[in-house]
Write a protein that holds these residues in place. Structure first.
Motif, PDB file in Angstrom:
ATOM      1  N   SER A  43     -26.922 -30.836  -6.425  1.00 50.16           N
ATOM      2  CA  SER A  43     -26.801 -31.849  -5.375  1.00 50.16           C
ATOM      3  C   SER A  43     -26.858 -31.208  -4.000  1.00 50.16           C
ATOM      4  O   SER A  43     -26.494 -30.048  -3.805  1.00 50.16           O
ATOM      5  N   PHE A  44     -27.354 -32.008  -3.044  1.00 47.13           N
ATOM      6  CA  PHE A  44     -27.426 -31.585  -1.656  1.00 47.13           C
ATOM      7  C   PHE A  44     -26.136 -31.942  -0.921  1.00 47.13           C
ATOM      8  O   PHE A  44     -25.433 -32.888  -1.278  1.00 47.13           O
ATOM      9  N   ASN A  45     -25.863 -31.164   0.115  1.00 50.20           N
ATOM     10  CA  ASN A  45     -24.778 -31.439   1.052  1.00 50.20           C
ATOM     11  C   ASN A  45     -25.328 -31.279   2.463  1.00 50.20           C
ATOM     12  O   ASN A  45     -26.405 -30.705   2.662  1.00 50.20           O
ATOM     13  N   TYR A  46     -24.580 -31.774   3.448  1.00 48.75           N
ATOM     14  CA  TYR A  46     -25.050 -31.602   4.825  1.00 48.75           C
ATOM     15  C   TYR A  46     -25.159 -30.112   5.177  1.00 48.75           C
ATOM     16  O   TYR A  46     -25.932 -29.735   6.055  1.00 48.75           O
ATOM     17  N   HIS A  47     -24.418 -29.294   4.466  1.00 43.37           N
ATOM     18  CA  HIS A  47     -24.516 -27.844   4.673  1.00 43.37           C
ATOM     19  C   HIS A  47     -25.954 -27.358   4.475  1.00 43.37           C
ATOM     20  O   HIS A  47     -26.397 -26.421   5.148  1.00 43.37           O
ATOM     21  N   ASP A  48     -26.689 -27.993   3.552  1.00 41.07           N
ATOM     22  CA  ASP A  48     -28.075 -27.589   3.323  1.00 41.07           C
ATOM     23  C   ASP A  48     -28.952 -27.887   4.533  1.00 41.07           C
ATOM     24  O   ASP A  48     -29.936 -27.172   4.780  1.00 41.07           O
ATOM     25  N   VAL A  49     -28.613 -28.923   5.295  1.00 33.85           N
ATOM     26  CA  VAL A  49     -29.337 -29.197   6.540  1.00 33.85           C
ATOM     27  C   VAL A  49     -29.134 -28.047   7.515  1.00 33.85           C
ATOM     28  O   VAL A  49     -30.081 -27.575   8.158  1.00 33.85           O
ATOM     29  N   VAL A  65     -33.516 -20.223  -2.403  1.00 32.02           N
ATOM     30  CA  VAL A  65     -33.459 -21.520  -3.075  1.00 32.02           C
ATOM     31  C   VAL A  65     -32.186 -22.217  -2.620  1.00 32.02           C
ATOM     32  O   VAL A  65     -31.091 -21.694  -2.839  1.00 32.02           O
ATOM     33  N   PRO A  66     -32.276 -23.392  -1.958  1.00 34.70           N
ATOM     34  CA  PRO A  66     -31.063 -24.082  -1.503  1.00 34.70           C
ATOM     35  C   PRO A  66     -30.338 -24.758  -2.661  1.00 34.70           C
ATOM     36  O   PRO A  66     -30.761 -24.690  -3.814  1.00 34.70           O
ATOM     37  N   GLY A  67     -29.230 -25.430  -2.307  1.00 38.70           N
ATOM     38  CA  GLY A  67     -28.453 -26.157  -3.312  1.00 38.70           C
ATOM     39  C   GLY A  67     -27.184 -25.433  -3.695  1.00 38.70           C
ATOM     40  O   GLY A  67     -27.204 -24.502  -4.494  1.00 38.70           O
ATOM     41  N   LEU A 101     -21.888 -18.092  -0.450  1.00 36.16           N
ATOM     42  CA  LEU A 101     -22.274 -19.358  -1.059  1.00 36.16           C
ATOM     43  C   LEU A 101     -23.656 -19.281  -1.701  1.00 36.16           C
ATOM     44  O   LEU A 101     -24.602 -18.747  -1.106  1.00 36.16           O
ATOM     45  N   MET A 102     -23.768 -19.823  -2.908  1.00 36.93           N
ATOM     46  CA  MET A 102     -25.075 -20.021  -3.496  1.00 36.93           C
ATOM     47  C   MET A 102     -25.835 -21.040  -2.654  1.00 36.93           C
ATOM     48  O   MET A 102     -25.247 -21.914  -2.018  1.00 36.93           O
ATOM     49  N   GLY A 103     -27.145 -20.923  -2.642  1.00 40.28           N
ATOM     50  CA  GLY A 103     -27.948 -21.813  -1.824  1.00 40.28           C
ATOM     51  C   GLY A 103     -28.006 -21.387  -0.375  1.00 40.28           C
ATOM     52  O   GLY A 103     -28.674 -22.025   0.442  1.00 40.28           O
TER      53      GLY A 103
END
Length: 338
Positions: A43-49, A65-67, A101-103
């Protein structure tokens, strides 16, 4: 078995156009103390932005690789890892010991396979789906630590939640209701307000149509009277920016402002007079820990809470899913199924 895999890859910071799905990403190689996970949901989080945009002071090793959030099945496990075996269903704690953190600091969940430290493995109960599990770590874990672990909300408290339609926001609505609070959810559209009411919010405020702080003061009495009655007991504010000072204004004397992030800006205008005049408490909460995630899995398995999932999309539509989060067009979590 193919030694390449499909993955969403960020090649450089700047925009979502720098995300692309590739089919020739090398599969991770097993290392001592680690496991390879066949990813069932991420799943995505705003952190990925923030990761896509680039964050001052944080050097992300690109390509990545994000996520941050993922759940799946153990595909391979190192010989020195005890207590786990291939085929076990697992949720992954996104924080990789000694790495980050992963991603972000290492490849995350938006791929068919992921390499994780054995310390990140959490047993996934059969009653919890992969999508539900992948919704939990960053959003629900952060909310659980802020509300439950820190023991910040009592039954009957009036709790005003800013950004209530996002991942952390909907988690706060669900958990605050579970704790017996009167929940006031703030959202930016009538559709989101209706959905938050359906989720359990007692009252909703469309902040595009009315000032949330003035609404709370008018509804619950003026805190300027310096009583312990006027205003709300708790404001949950992880947006920051221009919402910070209005949040202070609508708290009752002795009230608490909870903060776990600053999606709209970390350097807001401040007014210290409200803090001392009304003896306000500012409580910070950072991230989550293994016990938060284990407690959440139990709550979901027992049917006490249901993580709110807006939609599930295939990996090919992952970048669009992140755009929906960036532009605040979803309610709850976006799940990607690699």
């Amino acid at each position: 078995m193919s030694q390449s895999m499909k993955a969403l890859v960020l090649t450089q910071h700047g925009s979502l156009d720098n995300l692309s799905v590739v089919t020739d990403k090398p599969r991770p190689t097993l290392k001592p103390g680690h496991a390879i996970i066949r990813v069932k949901a991420s799943s995505f989080n705003y952190h990925d932005v923030f990761t896509v945009n680039g964050m001052p002071g944080i050097k992300v090793p690109l390509p990545v690789v994000p996520g941050l959030d993922l759940a799946g099945v153990i595909e391979e496990i190192a010989d020195d890892v005890k207590g786990w075996q291939p085929g076990n269903r697992v949720l992954i704690n996104p924080l990789k010991p000694g790495v980050g953190l992963m991603g972000e600091m290492t490849d995350g969940g938006m791929a068919e396979y992921a390499l994780v430290d054995a310390a990140q493995l959490i047993a996934l109960p059969d009653a919890v789906s992969y999508a539900q599990a992948a919704a939990l770590p960053v959003a629900y874990g952060t909310a659980h630590r802020m509300l439950v672990t820190h023991n910040t909300i009592k039954p009957g408290d009036r709790v005003l939640i800013l950004g209530a339609s996002g991942g952390v926001g909907t988690a706060c609505v669900v958990l605050a209701k579970k704790l017996g609070a009167e929940v006031i959810a703030c959202a930016g559209s009538a559709e989101k307000a209706a959905a938050l009411s359906a989720l359990g919010a007692d009252r909703v405020v469309n902040y595009r149509e009315e000032d949330f702080s003035r609404w709370a003061i008018n509804q619950y009495g003026k805190p300027q009277r310096r009583t312990y009655e006027g205003g709300v007991d708790v404001v949950i504010n992880f947006t920051g920016g221009d919402t910070w000072r209005p949040s202070l204004k609508c708290l009752k004397r002795g009230g608490t402002l909870l903060v776990c992030g600053a999606t709209a800006g970390y350097d807001p205008a401040e007014d210290l007079r409200y803090i001392w005049s009304f003896e306000l408490n500012i409580k910070g909460s950072n991230s989550f820990y293994q016990d938060d995630l284990e407690a959440l899995l139990t709550l979901v398995a027992d049917g006490d809470i249901v993580p709110l999932i807006d939609r599930e999309v295939p990996l090919e539509q992952a970048a669009e899913g992140l755009r929906l989060i960036r532009d605040r067009e979803v309610l709850g979590k976006v799940i990607v199924t690699p």
